[in-house]
Design a protein around this motif. Structure first.
Motif, short mmCIF file in Angstrom:
data_model
loop_
_atom_site.label_atom_id
_atom_site.label_comp_id
_atom_site.label_asym_id
_atom_site.label_seq_id
_atom_site.Cartn_x
_atom_site.Cartn_y
_atom_site.Cartn_z
N ASP A 1 53.15 40.39 27.32
CA ASP A 1 53.57 41.79 27.24
C ASP A 1 53.43 42.45 28.62
N ALA A 2 54.17 41.86 29.59
CA ALA A 2 54.00 42.28 30.99
C ALA A 2 54.33 43.75 31.19
N GLY A 3 55.15 44.36 30.35
CA GLY A 3 55.49 45.76 30.53
C GLY A 3 54.31 46.70 30.45
N ARG A 4 53.24 46.30 29.76
CA ARG A 4 52.07 47.16 29.63
C ARG A 4 51.33 47.34 30.95
N LEU A 5 51.65 46.46 31.95
CA LEU A 5 50.96 46.54 33.24
C LEU A 5 51.52 47.65 34.13
N GLN A 6 52.55 48.33 33.64
CA GLN A 6 53.21 49.35 34.46
C GLN A 6 52.22 50.42 34.91
N ALA A 7 51.33 50.82 34.04
CA ALA A 7 50.40 51.90 34.39
C ALA A 7 49.00 51.38 34.71
N ALA A 8 48.85 50.05 34.77
CA ALA A 8 47.52 49.48 34.99
C ALA A 8 47.22 49.32 36.47
N ARG A 9 45.95 49.24 36.76
CA ARG A 9 45.50 48.92 38.12
C ARG A 9 45.37 47.41 38.19
N VAL A 10 46.28 46.77 38.95
CA VAL A 10 46.34 45.31 38.98
C VAL A 10 45.87 44.80 40.32
N ALA A 11 44.95 43.84 40.27
CA ALA A 11 44.47 43.17 41.47
C ALA A 11 44.67 41.67 41.29
N VAL A 12 44.80 40.96 42.42
CA VAL A 12 44.97 39.52 42.40
C VAL A 12 43.88 38.91 43.25
N GLN A 13 43.22 37.91 42.70
CA GLN A 13 42.15 37.24 43.43
C GLN A 13 42.57 35.81 43.72
N GLY A 14 42.67 35.46 45.01
CA GLY A 14 43.04 34.11 45.41
C GLY A 14 41.85 33.18 45.41
N THR A 15 42.12 31.89 45.49
CA THR A 15 41.03 30.91 45.47
C THR A 15 40.25 30.88 46.78
N ASP A 16 40.86 31.37 47.87
CA ASP A 16 40.18 31.33 49.17
C ASP A 16 39.41 32.62 49.47
N GLY A 17 39.28 33.49 48.47
CA GLY A 17 38.55 34.74 48.65
C GLY A 17 39.42 35.91 49.02
N GLU A 18 40.68 35.65 49.39
CA GLU A 18 41.59 36.75 49.73
C GLU A 18 41.99 37.49 48.47
N ALA A 19 42.17 38.79 48.57
CA ALA A 19 42.52 39.62 47.42
C ALA A 19 43.75 40.45 47.74
N LEU A 20 44.43 40.89 46.68
CA LEU A 20 45.63 41.71 46.81
C LEU A 20 45.56 42.76 45.72
N VAL A 21 45.82 44.02 46.10
CA VAL A 21 45.82 45.12 45.14
C VAL A 21 47.23 45.68 45.06
N LEU A 22 47.79 45.67 43.85
CA LEU A 22 49.15 46.17 43.66
C LEU A 22 49.13 47.68 43.43
N PRO A 23 50.09 48.36 44.01
CA PRO A 23 50.20 49.80 43.69
C PRO A 23 50.64 49.95 42.23
N ARG A 24 50.41 51.14 41.70
CA ARG A 24 50.82 51.35 40.31
C ARG A 24 52.35 51.23 40.20
N LEU A 25 52.80 50.51 39.19
CA LEU A 25 54.22 50.22 39.02
C LEU A 25 54.85 51.32 38.17
N ARG A 26 55.29 52.39 38.85
CA ARG A 26 55.73 53.58 38.13
C ARG A 26 57.20 53.56 37.76
#
Length: 727
Positions: free
Chosen positions: A69-94
């Protein structure tokens, strides 16, 4: 500590299907290739990304965020954690869109050079398993994406389905599709990815830079007429086979023959040619194809015998002097079994002699080697229909195969005897042959009660309206002295109200009829002649007579047993009544010299042992009835219903040797008792059959009966209180 968190600027977010968001934008440095997505602090799904450089030093970002149900992520705060410790924070998908064409247009117009790599990325992370359909929206998007970058480099002209489940053939020409394994994207109502087997052929109507192609799509499920577009990958790029306006759709079955004709002209690597050959020969068309083989292999089936729900036994021969055969497989509805792993090889000198001068086999067959025959029993899964179809596949080492139809027949006495004659008693492997192959089918066949034609029952002598006992007297040999038995019964008051059923086996009824009619009339007995033409022993004859027994109690009486006094039947009946439990009651049986033949059975360890056999009668000290593991059907009184509750007198044995013990054990398993009455004695003549009954099949049948008895009762003894075994 250096902050490794990326915060991209996303300009496009597309909900490509219910579980996938496509994201496009920029970032100041290459984003992590992938990692776990976390929404509002909880694991949400998977993130994958592809980046390429911008002119200003930054990077373009194309990413796929997959989550239920990927559409529910539109208003969520989404972060991505890589295996090497690097992280990515997505802006809100408005501003999530559902139409992907804006993204596709942007990529095509502004990033044309990056589209092949972007497509490879999308296919890697989004494409399902081979042959599985993409979702409708994702399929249209990827098909359109491929269509924007693919170059037309040929035409598809001829289509045909090889067979159900065996793929589709596509024939045409191309300037880039090479022989071997090719990756295809086929668009119909849905889009699917396939790996096709491709062969090439030279065509005089094409320039030197193009060639004919024949592709077999093994897993294709769509009908050829539904195909709208065909894309393929060649040399690291995507190309298109356009559909010829006047394309030919071959009828089902014709495509297979067409491909078979093309095969000798096709060029490809050996592995692909083997795969194509397998596609051509790997379709059973309902007829024999062994005769088409070019290699020196020949085979035939002699017979196949099937018991539904149990299995099929096939016998035949296979000639393979150069070992071109990889395996032999029996196919049935939704199952297959390789039989050459443990089949039993038989000597077939006739096959050797028949092919010594055949062109394909001349000089390749050792004149002194004849192990070409085979015999194999294949158990079948439950639920197969009685009219199930079967065939034998002979798979070759070069990838080809050939077929033999298998038409099993129901077992009958003649077939069973033939199978029994295939067993060589002197062969050290005879026990294995019986246990693995012949035993199961013979035992199963014996458990089938054939629908014998109803034979008339002939009433003789007087009529007894309500008999106190039904005496069943089986006649299975050429004796003429049945009237002597009737005379002895006639002088005993116990049989005044009895009916006597003479069960006459094959060929005996016509011969005995006159003798019985005269004796019944003279002795004023109620006699009925029951023809049993299919009976081969006393048990089968008695089983044929049982349905005609009118009394509640039956007396099974062998023609070898002779009464020496009166009133013995009453004594057996009193012993049975005193036992207060339904029982099968037998007397003591003596040889003509009055030594003991049957005096009950005792158990030693796990083994039943007939006691006092050959000893003088005076050794018997018992005066009261004794419960024993087994009585004897040579003379036994019992309620008729007990026979039905035990499963009948016969239970799949070839001969009579084990039927008595088996019946008694089944009687005990049904909760009933066997009684031996020591004080009642009859003479049992130790005689041989008066007709030649020593055919070879009877000897091998005894081996199978011993195997079946041990196999059945060893298992039962291990799981019940019945501690009986004949080992």
């Amino acid at each position: 500590m250096t902050d490794t968190t990326l915060q991209p600027d996303l300009s496009v977010a597309v909900l490509i299907d219910d579980d996938t968001l496509l994201l496009f934008g920029t970032c100041d440095r290459p984003a992590l290739a992938g990692g776990g997505a976390i929404a509002n602090g909880e694991p949400a799904g998977r993130f994958d990304a592809h980046c390429w450089p911008r002119e200003d030093g930054g990077h373009w970002l194309l990413a796929a965020l997959r989550a239920p149900d990927a559409g529910r992520l539109q208003a969520a705060r989404v972060a991505v954690q890589g295996t090497d410790g690097e992280a990515l924070v997505l802006p809100r998908l408005r501003a999530v869109k559902v139409n992907p064409w804006g993204l596709l247009s942007t990529l095509k117009e502004e990033h044309a050079a990056a589209m092949p790599a972007a497509l490879d990325f999308l296919l890697r992370v989004l494409a399902p398993a081979e042959g599985q359909p993409l979702s409708a929206r994702l399929g249209k998007f990827l098909s359109a994406f491929v269509g924007h970058i693919a170059r037309p480099e040929g035409f598809a002209e001829i289509f045909g389905r090889l067979s159900a489940g065996n793929g589709t053939m596509i024939q045409g020409w191309s300037s880039s599709l090479e022989a071997g394994r090719a990756e295809l994207l086929v668009e119909t109502d849905a889009c699917r990815f396939y790996r096709a087997e491709v062969g090439t052929v030279r065509r005089p109507d094409l320039p030197e830079t193009a060639w004919g192609v024949v592709a077999v799509v093994p897993a294709a499920e769509d009908a050829p007429e539904q195909i709208r577009r065909i894309f393929y990958r060649a040399g690291g790029r995507w190309c298109e086979l356009e559909l010829f306006a006047e394309r030919t759709l071959l009828p089902d079955g014709v495509a297979l023959a067409h491909l078979r004709d093309l095969l000798p002209r096709l060029g490809a690597d050996p592995a692909t040619l083997r795969a194509l050959r397998r596609r051509i020969t790997g379709v059973y068309e309902g007829r024999e194809t062994v005769s088409r083989l070019e290699v020196p292999v020949c085979a035939a089936l002699d017979r196949a015998v099937r018991v539904p729900g149990v299995g099929t036994l096939v016998t035949g021969w296979l000639l393979d002097p150069q070992r071109n055969v990889a395996s032999v497989i029996l196919h049935g509805p939704a199952f297959e079994a390789t039989i050459d792993g443990d089949w039993f090889r038989t000597q077939r000198k006739d096959v050797t002699e028949g092919f010594l001068h055949d062109g394909r086999f001349a000089g390749r067959l050792p004149a002194d080697r004849h192990d070409h025959g085979f015999l194999a029993f294949v158990p079948e899964p439950a639920g197969l229909p009685e009219d199930a179809s079967f065939h034998l596949e002979i798979a070759l080492t070069d990838g080809g195969c050939a077929y033999l139809p298998v038409h099993p027949v129901a077992p009958n006495a003649e077939l069973i005897r033939h199978l029994l004659c295939l067993i060589d008693i002197n062969n050290p492997a005879a026990e294995s042959l019986i246990e693995r192959h012949v035993g199961p089918i013979v035992q199963a066949a014996g458990r089938i009660s054939p629908d014998a034609p109803a034979a008339p029952v002939f009433a003789m002598g007087r009529t007894v309206a309500t008999p106190n006992v039904s005496v069943i007297l089986p006649v299975t040999d050429g004796r003429e002295d049945v009237d002597l038995h009737l005379a002895r019964l006639a002088i005993d008051p116990d049989f005044a109200q009895a009916e006597i059923l003479v069960a006459a086996a094959a060929g005996s009824s016509d011969r005995l009829a006159l003798t019985l009619r005269r004796a019944a009339s003279f002795y004023k007995l109620a006699v009925r002649l029951v023809p049993a033409p299919q009976a081969h022993d006393a048990f089968e004859a008695m089983a044929a007579a049982l349905p005609h027994a009118a009394a509640e109690h039956v007396l099974l009486l062998s023609t070898a047993v002779l009464p020496t006094s009166r009133g013995w039947l009453s004594e057996l009946a009193r012993a049975a009544a005193a036992h207060r439990k339904p029982a099968m009651v037998s007397p003591t049986l003596l040889y003509e010299d009055f030594s003991i033949r049957f005096a009950g059975v005792r158990v030693e360890g796990d083994r039943p042992v007939a006691q006092f056999v050959g000893y003088p009668r005076e050794w018997l000290k018992e005066r009261q009835p004794v419960a024993v593991p087994a009585a004897t059907v040579d003379c036994a009184l019992l309620p008729k219903r007990l026979i039905a509750e035990a499963g009948g007198l016969t239970a799949g044995f070839v001969g009579a040797e084990y039927k008595s013990a088996d019946f008694c054990l089944r009687l005990g398993k049904a909760g009933h008792t066997c009684l031996w009455v020591p004080t009642v004695a009859l003479v049992a003549v130790d005689e041989h059959a008066r007709t030649a009954a020593h055919e070879y099949w009877r000897q091998t049948g005894t081996l199978i009966d011993r195997w079946a008895f041990d196999r059945h009762w060893a298992v039962k003894a291990a799981n019940t209180d019945l501690r009986v075994s004949t080992r």
